[in-house]
Motif scaffolding. Sequence first.
Motif, mmCIF file in Angstrom:
data_model
loop_
_atom_site.group_PDB
_atom_site.id
_atom_site.type_symbol
_atom_site.label_atom_id
_atom_site.label_comp_id
_atom_site.label_asym_id
_atom_site.label_seq_id
_atom_site.Cartn_x
_atom_site.Cartn_y
_atom_site.Cartn_z
ATOM 1 N N ASP A 22 -20.994 8.356 -1.352
ATOM 2 C CA ASP A 22 -20.191 7.565 -2.052
ATOM 3 C C ASP A 22 -18.846 7.882 -2.630
ATOM 4 O OD1 ASP A 22 -22.030 5.399 -2.181
ATOM 5 O OD2 ASP A 22 -22.495 5.798 -3.631
ATOM 6 N N PHE A 23 -18.327 9.013 -2.704
ATOM 7 C CA PHE A 23 -17.142 10.105 -2.783
ATOM 8 C C PHE A 23 -16.884 9.238 -1.371
ATOM 9 C CE2 PHE A 23 -14.851 13.468 -3.437
ATOM 10 C CZ PHE A 23 -13.342 13.667 -3.984
ATOM 11 N N ASN A 24 -17.079 10.092 -0.534
ATOM 12 C CA ASN A 24 -16.264 10.210 0.708
ATOM 13 C C ASN A 24 -15.434 9.414 1.103
ATOM 14 O OD1 ASN A 24 -16.611 12.980 0.141
ATOM 15 N ND2 ASN A 24 -18.684 13.189 1.723
ATOM 16 N N ARG A 25 -16.667 7.910 1.018
ATOM 17 C CA ARG A 25 -16.426 6.625 1.127
ATOM 18 C C ARG A 25 -14.925 6.130 0.352
ATOM 19 N NH1 ARG A 25 -20.825 4.116 -0.044
ATOM 20 N NH2 ARG A 25 -21.924 5.061 2.711
ATOM 21 N N LEU A 26 -14.994 5.741 -0.700
ATOM 22 C CA LEU A 26 -13.674 5.596 -1.112
ATOM 23 C C LEU A 26 -12.781 6.453 -1.000
ATOM 24 C CD1 LEU A 26 -13.157 4.218 -3.305
ATOM 25 C CD2 LEU A 26 -13.427 5.817 -5.011
ATOM 26 N N SER A 27 -13.458 7.933 -1.294
ATOM 27 C CA SER A 27 -11.739 8.334 -0.658
ATOM 28 C C SER A 27 -11.135 8.289 1.086
ATOM 29 C CB SER A 27 -11.755 10.300 -0.054
ATOM 30 O OG SER A 27 -12.369 10.606 -1.749
ATOM 31 N N SER A 28 -12.041 7.851 1.790
ATOM 32 C CA SER A 28 -11.409 7.337 2.979
ATOM 33 C C SER A 28 -11.222 6.497 2.768
ATOM 34 C CB SER A 28 -12.678 7.657 4.102
ATOM 35 O OG SER A 28 -13.014 8.167 4.251
ATOM 36 N N LYS A 29 -11.300 5.187 2.438
ATOM 37 C CA LYS A 29 -10.583 3.528 1.297
ATOM 38 C C LYS A 29 -9.320 3.472 1.310
ATOM 39 C CE LYS A 29 -14.397 1.314 1.875
ATOM 40 N NZ LYS A 29 -15.793 0.110 0.904
ATOM 41 N N LEU A 30 -9.478 5.066 0.420
ATOM 42 C CA LEU A 30 -8.236 5.166 -0.387
ATOM 43 C C LEU A 30 -6.932 5.440 0.571
ATOM 44 C CD1 LEU A 30 -9.308 6.398 -4.016
ATOM 45 C CD2 LEU A 30 -8.148 3.787 -3.383
ATOM 46 N N ASP A 31 -7.491 6.850 1.375
ATOM 47 C CA ASP A 31 -6.431 7.255 2.040
ATOM 48 C C ASP A 31 -5.895 6.584 2.983
ATOM 49 O OD1 ASP A 31 -6.902 9.799 1.102
ATOM 50 O OD2 ASP A 31 -8.228 10.804 2.677
ATOM 51 N N MET A 32 -6.951 5.776 3.918
ATOM 52 C CA MET A 32 -6.159 4.396 4.607
ATOM 53 C C MET A 32 -5.627 3.793 3.882
ATOM 54 S SD MET A 32 -9.717 2.950 6.891
ATOM 55 C CE MET A 32 -10.134 2.438 5.543
ATOM 56 N N ILE A 33 -5.927 3.145 1.943
ATOM 57 C CA ILE A 33 -4.796 1.980 1.908
ATOM 58 C C ILE A 33 -3.317 2.904 1.777
ATOM 59 C CG2 ILE A 33 -4.299 1.465 -0.818
ATOM 60 C CD1 ILE A 33 -7.488 0.600 -0.895
ATOM 61 N N ILE A 34 -3.488 4.006 1.106
ATOM 62 C CA ILE A 34 -1.584 4.573 1.133
ATOM 63 C C ILE A 34 -1.546 4.725 2.041
ATOM 64 C CG2 ILE A 34 -1.131 6.714 0.377
ATOM 65 C CD1 ILE A 34 -3.045 7.327 -1.328
ATOM 66 N N SER A 35 -2.157 5.637 3.448
ATOM 67 C CA SER A 35 -1.344 5.072 4.801
ATOM 68 C C SER A 35 -0.868 3.921 5.454
ATOM 69 C CB SER A 35 -2.450 5.685 6.159
ATOM 70 O OG SER A 35 -1.929 5.833 6.592
ATOM 71 N N THR A 36 -1.482 2.666 5.090
ATOM 72 C CA THR A 36 -0.819 1.134 5.058
ATOM 73 C C THR A 36 0.136 1.782 4.581
ATOM 74 O OG1 THR A 36 -3.391 0.827 6.056
ATOM 75 C CG2 THR A 36 -1.546 -1.257 5.460
ATOM 76 N N ASN A 37 -0.061 1.578 3.119
ATOM 77 C CA ASN A 37 1.202 1.165 2.108
ATOM 78 C C ASN A 37 2.287 1.946 2.328
ATOM 79 O OD1 ASN A 37 -0.189 -1.029 0.527
ATOM 80 N ND2 ASN A 37 -0.703 0.742 -0.980
ATOM 81 N N SER A 38 2.483 3.154 2.977
ATOM 82 C CA SER A 38 3.422 3.530 3.066
ATOM 83 C C SER A 38 4.203 3.212 4.148
ATOM 84 C CB SER A 38 3.036 5.075 3.663
ATOM 85 O OG SER A 38 2.952 6.230 2.075
ATOM 86 N N THR A 39 3.837 3.287 5.173
ATOM 87 C CA THR A 39 3.742 2.157 6.799
ATOM 88 C C THR A 39 4.713 1.172 6.365
ATOM 89 O OG1 THR A 39 2.210 3.773 7.845
ATOM 90 C CG2 THR A 39 4.071 1.289 8.593
ATOM 91 N N ALA A 40 4.203 0.201 5.331
ATOM 92 C CA ALA A 40 4.359 -0.956 4.955
ATOM 93 C C ALA A 40 5.970 -0.776 4.011
ATOM 94 C CB ALA A 40 3.725 -1.873 4.641
ATOM 95 N N ASP A 41 6.084 -0.011 3.420
ATOM 96 C CA ASP A 41 7.136 0.369 2.762
ATOM 97 C C ASP A 41 8.819 0.392 3.302
ATOM 98 O OD1 ASP A 41 5.868 0.032 0.657
ATOM 99 O OD2 ASP A 41 5.808 2.113 -0.357
ATOM 100 N N ILE A 42 8.095 1.277 4.506
ATOM 101 C CA ILE A 42 8.779 2.108 5.140
ATOM 102 C C ILE A 42 10.067 1.110 5.953
ATOM 103 C CG2 ILE A 42 10.079 2.770 7.676
ATOM 104 C CD1 ILE A 42 8.241 5.086 6.656
ATOM 105 N N LYS A 43 8.874 -0.525 6.880
ATOM 106 C CA LYS A 43 9.314 -1.445 7.937
ATOM 107 C C LYS A 43 10.061 -2.642 6.540
ATOM 108 C CE LYS A 43 6.126 0.331 11.394
ATOM 109 N NZ LYS A 43 4.892 -0.232 11.935
#
Length: 132
Positions: free
Chosen positions: A73-94
């Motif tokens: 469960d911990f690893n699953r949540l960590s992966s989802k948070l990594d995807m959210i951070i990555s998506t938001n970082s890209t969206a902030d630039i564009k």
Amino acid sequence: IKKHHGITRAVVGGALTGGTGAVVGAVTGGKQFSVVNKLAIQIFFKNNKDYQELFINKKMKTDSSQYKKIQEDFNRLSSKLDMIISTNSTADIKSPSSSNNPDDLIKFKSLLDQGMITQEEFEAKKKEILGL
């Protein structure tokens, strides 16, 4: 954690079954295992607030089935948070900049130098910031 029960087990084994029991008790007495005391994800937000998702808050053996389920469960949540951070970082630039702060130009130049944005994206931001 390493537990030493050899002497106690040797005494009990010797009292119950004699010399053989003492030897068997002494040999089988030591146990070693790993534990986790706390497992959590803590998220810090830009507005100086934070949130903690607590998974474990007591000693738990790492070879237990309960720990393995919690770790999944911990690893699953960590992966989802990594995807959210990555998506938001890209969206902030564009996304269009709401400010025309020249310091933003320095930030975007740094992103260009690191290869995180293309030259075209940098030029577009530069024009936007400088009002050209």
